[in-house]
Design a protein around this motif. Sequence first.
Motif, PDB file in Angstrom:
ATOM      1  N   ALA A  55       0.790  -1.315  -0.097  1.00 14.87           N
ATOM      2  CA  ALA A  55      -0.099   0.094   0.085  1.00 14.87           C
ATOM      3  C   ALA A  55       0.671   1.423  -0.091  1.00 14.87           C
ATOM      4  CB  ALA A  55      -0.816  -0.072   1.121  1.00 14.87           C
ATOM      5  N   LEU A  56       2.006   1.372   0.681  1.00 10.81           N
ATOM      6  CA  LEU A  56       2.875   2.280   0.758  1.00 10.81           C
ATOM      7  C   LEU A  56       3.573   2.432  -0.607  1.00 10.81           C
ATOM      8  CD1 LEU A  56       4.387   1.958   4.404  1.00 10.81           C
ATOM      9  CD2 LEU A  56       3.063   4.054   3.544  1.00 10.81           C
ATOM     10  N   ILE A  57       3.837   1.453  -1.308  1.00 14.74           N
ATOM     11  CA  ILE A  57       4.586   1.672  -2.567  1.00 14.74           C
ATOM     12  C   ILE A  57       3.747   2.153  -3.488  1.00 14.74           C
ATOM     13  CG2 ILE A  57       5.437   0.156  -4.397  1.00 14.74           C
ATOM     14  CD1 ILE A  57       6.870  -1.630  -2.303  1.00 14.74           C
ATOM     15  N   GLU A  58       2.123   1.639  -3.430  1.00 13.24           N
ATOM     16  CA  GLU A  58       1.300   2.468  -4.230  1.00 13.24           C
ATOM     17  C   GLU A  58       1.145   3.776  -4.204  1.00 13.24           C
ATOM     18  OE1 GLU A  58      -3.142   0.575  -5.727  1.00 13.24           O
ATOM     19  OE2 GLU A  58      -2.756   1.187  -3.310  1.00 13.24           O
ATOM     20  N   ASP A  59       1.011   4.173  -2.803  1.00 16.58           N
ATOM     21  CA  ASP A  59       0.981   5.546  -2.515  1.00 16.58           C
ATOM     22  C   ASP A  59       2.093   6.485  -2.888  1.00 16.58           C
ATOM     23  OD1 ASP A  59      -1.155   7.437  -1.833  1.00 16.58           O
ATOM     24  OD2 ASP A  59      -0.231   7.699   0.329  1.00 16.58           O
ATOM     25  N   LEU A  60       3.186   5.974  -2.407  1.00 18.43           N
ATOM     26  CA  LEU A  60       4.598   6.788  -2.733  1.00 18.43           C
ATOM     27  C   LEU A  60       5.092   6.803  -4.153  1.00 18.43           C
ATOM     28  CD1 LEU A  60       6.330   5.723   0.620  1.00 18.43           C
ATOM     29  CD2 LEU A  60       5.457   8.236   0.205  1.00 18.43           C
ATOM     30  N   GLY A  61       4.798   5.793  -4.916  1.00 20.95           N
ATOM     31  CA  GLY A  61       4.947   5.813  -6.452  1.00 20.95           C
ATOM     32  C   GLY A  61       6.463   6.212  -6.439  1.00 20.95           C
ATOM     33  N   PRO A  62       6.935   6.376  -7.476  1.00 20.84           N
ATOM     34  CA  PRO A  62       8.336   6.466  -8.049  1.00 20.84           C
ATOM     35  C   PRO A  62       9.127   7.807  -7.410  1.00 20.84           C
ATOM     36  CG  PRO A  62       7.227   7.211 -10.080  1.00 20.84           C
ATOM     37  CD  PRO A  62       5.808   6.605  -8.911  1.00 20.84           C
ATOM     38  N   ASN A  63       8.206   8.845  -7.068  1.00 17.78           N
ATOM     39  CA  ASN A  63       8.829   9.920  -6.474  1.00 17.78           C
ATOM     40  C   ASN A  63       8.757  10.224  -5.172  1.00 17.78           C
ATOM     41  OD1 ASN A  63       9.828  10.747  -9.294  1.00 17.78           O
ATOM     42  ND2 ASN A  63       7.672  11.135  -9.622  1.00 17.78           N
ATOM     43  N   GLY A  64       8.179   9.459  -4.512  1.00 20.43           N
ATOM     44  CA  GLY A  64       7.879   9.576  -3.075  1.00 20.43           C
ATOM     45  C   GLY A  64       6.576  10.849  -2.797  1.00 20.43           C
ATOM     46  N   ASP A  65       6.610  11.236  -1.645  1.00 16.41           N
ATOM     47  CA  ASP A  65       5.669  12.275  -1.154  1.00 16.41           C
ATOM     48  C   ASP A  65       6.212  13.721  -1.671  1.00 16.41           C
ATOM     49  OD1 ASP A  65       4.053  13.898   0.095  1.00 16.41           O
ATOM     50  OD2 ASP A  65       4.203  12.977   1.891  1.00 16.41           O
ATOM     51  N   VAL A  66       6.103  14.142  -2.844  1.00 14.28           N
ATOM     52  CA  VAL A  66       6.617  15.307  -3.388  1.00 14.28           C
ATOM     53  C   VAL A  66       6.065  16.595  -2.506  1.00 14.28           C
ATOM     54  CG1 VAL A  66       7.046  14.445  -5.754  1.00 14.28           C
ATOM     55  CG2 VAL A  66       4.897  15.402  -5.209  1.00 14.28           C
TER      56      VAL A  66
ATOM     57  N   VAL B 217       7.409  21.101   1.157  1.00 14.48           N
ATOM     58  CA  VAL B 217       6.938  22.480   2.037  1.00 14.48           C
ATOM     59  C   VAL B 217       7.270  22.008   3.458  1.00 14.48           C
ATOM     60  CG1 VAL B 217       4.787  22.786   0.522  1.00 14.48           C
ATOM     61  CG2 VAL B 217       4.799  21.285   2.485  1.00 14.48           C
ATOM     62  N   ILE B 218       7.857  20.852   3.935  1.00 20.42           N
ATOM     63  CA  ILE B 218       8.037  20.939   5.351  1.00 20.42           C
ATOM     64  C   ILE B 218       9.884  20.753   5.337  1.00 20.42           C
ATOM     65  CG2 ILE B 218       8.008  18.873   7.317  1.00 20.42           C
ATOM     66  CD1 ILE B 218       5.418  20.204   6.439  1.00 20.42           C
ATOM     67  N   PRO B 219      10.196  21.694   6.101  1.00 16.15           N
ATOM     68  CA  PRO B 219      11.728  21.870   6.410  1.00 16.15           C
ATOM     69  C   PRO B 219      12.399  20.594   6.975  1.00 16.15           C
ATOM     70  CG  PRO B 219      10.555  23.932   7.277  1.00 16.15           C
ATOM     71  CD  PRO B 219       9.654  22.819   6.812  1.00 16.15           C
ATOM     72  N   ALA B 220      13.271  20.272   6.506  1.00 14.77           N
ATOM     73  CA  ALA B 220      14.129  19.051   7.045  1.00 14.77           C
ATOM     74  C   ALA B 220      14.528  19.260   8.522  1.00 14.77           C
ATOM     75  CB  ALA B 220      15.517  19.006   6.287  1.00 14.77           C
ATOM     76  N   GLY B 221      14.278  18.252   9.240  1.00 13.75           N
ATOM     77  CA  GLY B 221      14.296  18.359  10.641  1.00 13.75           C
ATOM     78  C   GLY B 221      13.193  18.849  11.394  1.00 13.75           C
ATOM     79  N   THR B 222      12.057  19.178  10.669  1.00  9.79           N
ATOM     80  CA  THR B 222      10.844  19.544  11.622  1.00  9.79           C
ATOM     81  C   THR B 222      10.332  18.080  12.229  1.00  9.79           C
ATOM     82  OG1 THR B 222      10.133  20.829  10.077  1.00  9.79           O
ATOM     83  CG2 THR B 222       8.447  20.490  11.259  1.00  9.79           C
ATOM     84  N   ARG B 223      10.036  18.227  13.377  1.00 10.58           N
ATOM     85  CA  ARG B 223       9.484  17.329  14.387  1.00 10.58           C
ATOM     86  C   ARG B 223       8.090  17.673  14.843  1.00 10.58           C
ATOM     87  NH1 ARG B 223      12.867  13.407  15.821  1.00 10.58           N
ATOM     88  NH2 ARG B 223      11.698  12.681  17.580  1.00 10.58           N
TER      89      ARG B 223
END
Length: 284
Positions: A20-31, A36-42
């Motif tokens: 299910a995750l592979i189907e949703d994320l596809g070849p490019n992931g969560d673009v 829009v989410i800065p790296a390191g945001t928790r």
Amino acid sequence: MTAAFAPLPDLLLEPLVRAALIEDLGPNGDVTTRAVIPAGTRYHARLNAREAGVVSGMQLAAIAFRLVDPSLAITLHRPDGSLCAPGDVLMQIEGAAASILSAERIALNFAGRLSGIATLTAAFVAQTKGTATRITCTRKTTPGLRMVEKAAVLHGGGFNHRFGLSDAILIKDNHIAAAGGISAVLQAARANVSHMMKVEIEVDTLAQLAEVLSVGGADVVLLDNMDTPTLHQAVTLVAGRLVTEASGNMALPRIAEVAATGVDYISCGALTHSARTLDLGLDF
């Protein structure tokens, strides 16, 4: 009256969630998240119930989050099989915001779908109160998800019918027609299967039921599409010699009167093919 259940091994569930995750994320992931989410945001997120029901799918939701990011901290508040009310926190997830967002939809899809099945099953079970009748599901499940949908039926207090074609002998009307009649099909079944395997046969009329009882060889009789008075006559005719199962047109408003006939089981495909998804949400 509730059915016993235990969590399925994560090893069996991970391939379903991974697909299910592979189907949703596809070849490019969560673009979107990556943009829009800065790296390191928790962040700290809560999986909340937005309506009352019976919880199921929490194990799969947790697997979804862990497959995306094993470092996420997951706290379960409502395990599978528990009741929930609007506003209840079912699970908390802490860690990388990007990871939580990327797993969110798959976690909610599993949890909402399976909680809907468990909730509908519980409504059916409630209609059997005061009787010994058990509610059971069928093979009318979503392809590839039978294992978890049948687990959700257990979470709702129901019971499982056979899991597949290899579990037990279930002789339907088309088998009877193709094999040459009730006597021929029952004799063939007993001659060709292990003594460890149960044999169930479907009948539509009291005359067919009488023939089954006369021939012998069955362990369970499926009373298909009978009205309530006929079901009562059928249970009386069987007189405990076979396990009885009522099936066909088993809508929720009818369950109490069918259970009152004394049938051992009521099987209903709607538990898995027509359950409405329970409204759950993930809130930051």
